[in-house]
Design an enzyme around this catalytic site. Sequence first.
Site, PDB file in Angstrom:
ATOM      1  N   SER A 196       0.861  -1.185   0.000  1.00  0.00           N
ATOM      2  CA  SER A 196       0.000   0.000   0.000  1.00  0.00           C
ATOM      3  C   SER A 196       0.894   1.230   0.000  1.00  0.00           C
ATOM      4  O   SER A 196       2.045   1.162   0.457  1.00  0.00           O
ATOM      5  CB  SER A 196      -0.870   0.006   1.265  1.00  0.00           C
ATOM      6  N   TYR A 229      -2.398  -1.133  10.545  1.00  0.00           N
ATOM      7  CA  TYR A 229      -2.322  -1.380   9.092  1.00  0.00           C
ATOM      8  C   TYR A 229      -0.998  -0.838   8.528  1.00  0.00           C
ATOM      9  O   TYR A 229      -0.299  -1.528   7.778  1.00  0.00           O
ATOM     10  CB  TYR A 229      -3.517  -0.693   8.420  1.00  0.00           C
TER      11      TYR A 229
HETATM   12  P1  NAD Z   1     -11.059  -6.555  -0.239  1.00  0.00           P
HETATM   13  O1  NAD Z   1     -11.589  -6.441   1.136  1.00  0.00           O
HETATM   14  O2  NAD Z   1     -12.008  -6.704  -1.369  1.00  0.00           O
HETATM   15  O3  NAD Z   1     -10.001  -7.724  -0.359  1.00  0.00           O
HETATM   16  C1  NAD Z   1      -9.327  -8.311   0.708  1.00  0.00           C
HETATM   17  C2  NAD Z   1      -9.470  -9.800   0.556  1.00  0.00           C
HETATM   18  O4  NAD Z   1      -8.660 -10.467   1.541  1.00  0.00           O
HETATM   19  C3  NAD Z   1     -10.926 -10.265   0.775  1.00  0.00           C
HETATM   20  O5  NAD Z   1     -11.305 -11.154  -0.247  1.00  0.00           O
HETATM   21  C4  NAD Z   1     -10.858 -10.966   2.120  1.00  0.00           C
HETATM   22  O6  NAD Z   1     -11.820 -11.989   2.267  1.00  0.00           O
HETATM   23  C5  NAD Z   1      -9.443 -11.533   2.079  1.00  0.00           C
HETATM   24  N1  NAD Z   1      -8.947 -11.889   3.391  1.00  0.00           N
HETATM   25  C6  NAD Z   1      -9.026 -11.145   4.539  1.00  0.00           C
HETATM   26  N2  NAD Z   1      -8.486 -11.850   5.542  1.00  0.00           N
HETATM   27  C7  NAD Z   1      -8.052 -13.027   5.029  1.00  0.00           C
HETATM   28  C8  NAD Z   1      -7.404 -14.164   5.580  1.00  0.00           C
HETATM   29  N3  NAD Z   1      -7.099 -14.205   6.885  1.00  0.00           N
HETATM   30  N4  NAD Z   1      -7.091 -15.198   4.765  1.00  0.00           N
HETATM   31  C9  NAD Z   1      -7.418 -15.158   3.448  1.00  0.00           C
HETATM   32  N5  NAD Z   1      -8.032 -14.117   2.880  1.00  0.00           N
HETATM   33  C10 NAD Z   1      -8.343 -13.072   3.665  1.00  0.00           C
HETATM   34  O7  NAD Z   1     -10.152  -5.252  -0.443  1.00  0.00           O
HETATM   35  P2  NAD Z   1      -9.055  -4.910  -1.546  1.00  0.00           P
HETATM   36  O8  NAD Z   1      -9.056  -3.444  -1.658  1.00  0.00           O
HETATM   37  O9  NAD Z   1      -9.259  -5.724  -2.778  1.00  0.00           O
HETATM   38  O10 NAD Z   1      -7.697  -5.333  -0.818  1.00  0.00           O
HETATM   39  C11 NAD Z   1      -6.751  -6.218  -1.385  1.00  0.00           C
HETATM   40  C12 NAD Z   1      -5.353  -5.814  -0.929  1.00  0.00           C
HETATM   41  O11 NAD Z   1      -5.027  -4.526  -1.460  1.00  0.00           O
HETATM   42  C13 NAD Z   1      -5.192  -5.692   0.591  1.00  0.00           C
HETATM   43  O12 NAD Z   1      -3.951  -6.223   0.980  1.00  0.00           O
HETATM   44  C14 NAD Z   1      -5.220  -4.194   0.816  1.00  0.00           C
HETATM   45  O13 NAD Z   1      -4.514  -3.806   1.981  1.00  0.00           O
HETATM   46  C15 NAD Z   1      -4.521  -3.718  -0.440  1.00  0.00           C
HETATM   47  N6  NAD Z   1      -4.766  -2.311  -0.748  1.00  0.00           N
HETATM   48  C16 NAD Z   1      -6.002  -1.874  -1.141  1.00  0.00           C
HETATM   49  C17 NAD Z   1      -6.180  -0.526  -1.432  1.00  0.00           C
HETATM   50  C18 NAD Z   1      -7.499   0.013  -1.897  1.00  0.00           C
HETATM   51  O14 NAD Z   1      -7.606   1.243  -2.039  1.00  0.00           O
HETATM   52  N7  NAD Z   1      -8.522  -0.794  -2.149  1.00  0.00           N
HETATM   53  C19 NAD Z   1      -5.119   0.349  -1.307  1.00  0.00           C
HETATM   54  C20 NAD Z   1      -3.879  -0.118  -0.904  1.00  0.00           C
HETATM   55  C21 NAD Z   1      -3.713  -1.455  -0.625  1.00  0.00           C
END
Ligand code: NAD
Length: 269
Positions: free
Chosen positions: A154, A167
């Site tokens: 991130s 986080y």
């Molecule tokens: P999201 O909530 O759709 O995806 C997260 C996924 O991780 C979900 O499918 C959830 O079920 C899964 N998950 C959570 N805990 C888990 C576990 N213990 N074991 C297996 N799976 C698990 O959100 P997203 O935005 O798609 O996030 C994906 C990644 O991107 C994350 O690491 C998040 O920190 C990172 N990220 C997202 C953003 C954003 O703006 N959306 C920005 C920076 C980083």
Amino acid sequence: MDGIQLLKSQRALVTGASSGIGKAIALGLAKAGAKVIVNYRAGGEKAALVVDEIYDVGGEALAIQADVSSEHEVQEMFRQAVEAWGSIDILVNNAGVQVDAPFHEMTLEQWNTALAVDLTGHFLCSREAVKEFKRRGIVPELSRALGKIIAISSVHDTIPWAGHANYTAAKGGVKMLMKSIAQELAPEGIRVNAVSPGAIKTDINKSVWGNPEGMEGLLKLIPAGRIGEVEDIAKAVVWLASDEADYMTGETLYLDGGMMLYPSFRTGG
Ligand code: NAD
């Protein structure tokens, strides 16, 4: 299937792939020719839909349940993946959670939950992947690398974020975990890199982009003037996983519409 198959016949495992960025990465890898393990923690129906979508675009996929913070569940997931497809060539550590709280109110449980998924999950999955890469040995017709690991980090591996200390601590940890294992494993042909998204439209931040005031505030932080789409991240992951990025290891691609460029200094300072 579209385009050149950069990842033809390679076997990928994407954690947290039943939603958001992970789902788009799973689809992107499949369109590039990889077979994809769609990992999910709970809600097998959503993972099954992703598997169906991958078959619809001519790919091959398998859903495997595992909590990435559980050592034995991660080991069992890799055992099942190797049993199904013989090995794994690409790991994408995408699963993540936000467990937000003002710092003085943050419970140990909230701290531990974020660290367990967002950092320990990367350690556990990467360790199993590296063991498997070494066991398998190089397959030159698939890739010049022995294996590829891509961490979804991130911009908050660098930008501090009030109210999200657990986080940001985890994502900062991911950055140094990625760099340290990249340094350790480069001589063996294992490439380890990260993609650090800015604001991407998914469920994790719906409370922000889902209302006009939230979106307006967010756009002030993004010089490019738009929130990111999940495909913006998936395209970079496909490239990083491919031999097109063979000389890249230990690096982070910030895909953030310029969020890291101190946007408030455009008009101030
Ligand atoms: P999201 O909530 O759709 O995806 C997260 C996924 O991780 C979900 O499918 C959830 O079920 C899964 N998950 C959570 N805990 C888990 C576990 N213990 N074991 C297996 N799976 C698990 O959100 P997203 O935005 O798609 O996030 C994906 C990644 O991107 C994350 O690491 C998040 O920190 C990172 N990220 C997202 C953003 C954003 O703006 N959306 C920005 C920076 C980083």
